[in-house]
Design a protein around this motif. Sequence first.
Motif, short mmCIF file in Angstrom:
data_model
loop_
_atom_site.label_atom_id
_atom_site.label_comp_id
_atom_site.label_asym_id
_atom_site.label_seq_id
_atom_site.Cartn_x
_atom_site.Cartn_y
_atom_site.Cartn_z
N ALA A 1 0.83 -1.21 0.00
CA ALA A 1 0.00 0.00 0.00
C ALA A 1 0.86 1.25 0.00
O ALA A 1 0.61 2.20 -0.75
CB ALA A 1 -0.94 -0.01 1.20
N GLU A 2 1.90 1.28 0.84
CA GLU A 2 2.79 2.44 0.89
C GLU A 2 3.48 2.66 -0.45
O GLU A 2 3.59 3.79 -0.93
CB GLU A 2 3.83 2.24 1.99
CG GLU A 2 3.29 2.34 3.40
CD GLU A 2 4.37 2.10 4.43
OE1 GLU A 2 5.14 1.13 4.27
OE2 GLU A 2 4.46 2.89 5.38
N TRP A 3 3.93 1.58 -1.05
CA TRP A 3 4.64 1.68 -2.33
C TRP A 3 3.70 2.16 -3.43
O TRP A 3 4.09 2.94 -4.30
CB TRP A 3 5.24 0.32 -2.69
CG TRP A 3 6.03 0.33 -3.96
CD1 TRP A 3 7.31 0.80 -4.11
CD2 TRP A 3 5.62 -0.14 -5.24
NE1 TRP A 3 7.70 0.63 -5.42
CE2 TRP A 3 6.69 0.06 -6.13
CE3 TRP A 3 4.44 -0.73 -5.71
CZ2 TRP A 3 6.61 -0.30 -7.47
CZ3 TRP A 3 4.36 -1.09 -7.04
CH2 TRP A 3 5.44 -0.88 -7.91
N THR A 4 2.46 1.72 -3.37
CA THR A 4 1.47 2.15 -4.35
C THR A 4 1.28 3.66 -4.29
O THR A 4 1.25 4.35 -5.31
CB THR A 4 0.13 1.43 -4.12
OG1 THR A 4 0.31 0.03 -4.33
CG2 THR A 4 -0.95 1.95 -5.05
N VAL A 5 1.15 4.19 -3.08
CA VAL A 5 0.96 5.63 -2.92
C VAL A 5 2.19 6.39 -3.39
O VAL A 5 2.09 7.39 -4.11
CB VAL A 5 0.64 5.97 -1.45
CG1 VAL A 5 0.63 7.48 -1.23
CG2 VAL A 5 -0.71 5.38 -1.06
N ALA A 6 3.37 5.92 -2.98
CA ALA A 6 4.60 6.61 -3.36
C ALA A 6 4.82 6.59 -4.87
O ALA A 6 5.22 7.58 -5.46
CB ALA A 6 5.79 5.97 -2.64
N ARG A 7 4.55 5.45 -5.51
CA ARG A 7 4.75 5.36 -6.96
C ARG A 7 3.73 6.21 -7.71
O ARG A 7 4.06 6.86 -8.70
CB ARG A 7 4.67 3.90 -7.41
CG ARG A 7 5.09 3.70 -8.87
CD ARG A 7 5.23 2.23 -9.20
NE ARG A 7 5.60 2.02 -10.59
CZ ARG A 7 6.84 2.00 -11.05
NH1 ARG A 7 7.86 2.20 -10.22
NH2 ARG A 7 7.09 1.79 -12.34
N ALA A 8 2.50 6.22 -7.23
CA ALA A 8 1.48 7.04 -7.88
C ALA A 8 1.82 8.52 -7.80
O ALA A 8 1.41 9.31 -8.65
CB ALA A 8 0.12 6.77 -7.25
N ALA A 9 2.59 8.91 -6.77
CA ALA A 9 2.98 10.31 -6.63
C ALA A 9 3.85 10.76 -7.80
O ALA A 9 3.79 11.92 -8.21
CB ALA A 9 3.73 10.52 -5.32
N ASP A 10 4.66 9.85 -8.32
CA ASP A 10 5.60 10.18 -9.40
C ASP A 10 5.12 9.77 -10.78
O ASP A 10 5.77 10.08 -11.78
CB ASP A 10 6.96 9.51 -9.13
CG ASP A 10 7.61 10.02 -7.85
OD1 ASP A 10 7.42 11.20 -7.53
OD2 ASP A 10 8.28 9.22 -7.18
N ARG A 11 4.02 9.03 -10.85
CA ARG A 11 3.57 8.48 -12.11
C ARG A 11 2.13 8.89 -12.39
O ARG A 11 1.18 8.22 -11.97
CB ARG A 11 3.66 6.95 -12.07
CG ARG A 11 5.03 6.41 -11.68
CD ARG A 11 5.87 6.26 -12.91
NE ARG A 11 7.16 5.65 -12.60
CZ ARG A 11 7.91 5.01 -13.48
NH1 ARG A 11 7.48 4.85 -14.72
NH2 ARG A 11 9.08 4.50 -13.15
#
Length: 211
Positions: free
Chosen positions: A84-94
Motif C-alpha cells: 500500500a505504501e509503495w502504491t501511494v509513493a509510486r502514484a505520486a511520481d507516475r
Amino acid sequence: MPTAREALLVAARTALARDSWSAVRMADLAVAARVSRQTLYNEFGSKEGLARALVRHEADAYLEGVRRLLAAPDPSARTLAAVAEWTVARAADRPILRALLTGAWTEGLPRPRPARPGARPAPVPAQRRADAGPPAPGELLATTARCAGERWAAGCELALRLAVSHVVAPELPPEGQCAEPDSWRPMTPTMTKVIETILSVETRSPRNTMP
C-alpha cells in the motif's frame, strides 16, 4: 542495453513529464530514442498505438513491482502494508499510474481507447497486447490482489483500496499551508499501523462461518 521499443517508451514518458500528450511529437521521440521514425511506427503503428503501449507498460511495471514485494512465500500484514505504501509513493511520481488506479484522466495525459474492432493485428506481440486497451481501475486492483495468493488476496485488496483512497484524497497539509494540486505524500506511519491492524483482524476473522 535497452531495445528500441524500451528506449521509445522512456522517451515518451520523459516528454510527457514536460508537455501534455497533445504536444508530444513522434519525430521528437524518435530523435530522443536515437531510432528512425520508421522504427517507431513499426513498433507502435501510430501515436494512438504508442499511447496504448505507454499505458500498458505503466500497468505492467506496477504489477511487477507488487510481485517483487509479495515474493515471500507467506506475506505478512506488514508486507501488504508495504504494498500500500509503495502504491501511494509510486502514484505520486507516475501520473499515468494515478489515472489507472483512480480512473481520473487529466487532459494532458494520453487516454487511449482499444484498437478498432476488425483492425489488422499489430505485427509486434507486445503491441497486440497493448492494443487490447488499458485495464480499468477495478481490474487492475483485482489483478494486483491476486498476486498475494488466495489466502491474502482479500487483505491485499483492502490494503490497496485504502492506498487508492489516499491517492484520491492525500493527507492534508499543516494548517496555514496549501498543498500543490499535484502533490501526493507518502502514507504516514499512523496509516501504516491502521492497515496492519485492519489486516490482522481481516485475516483472523472466521468469515467462512458467518451467514
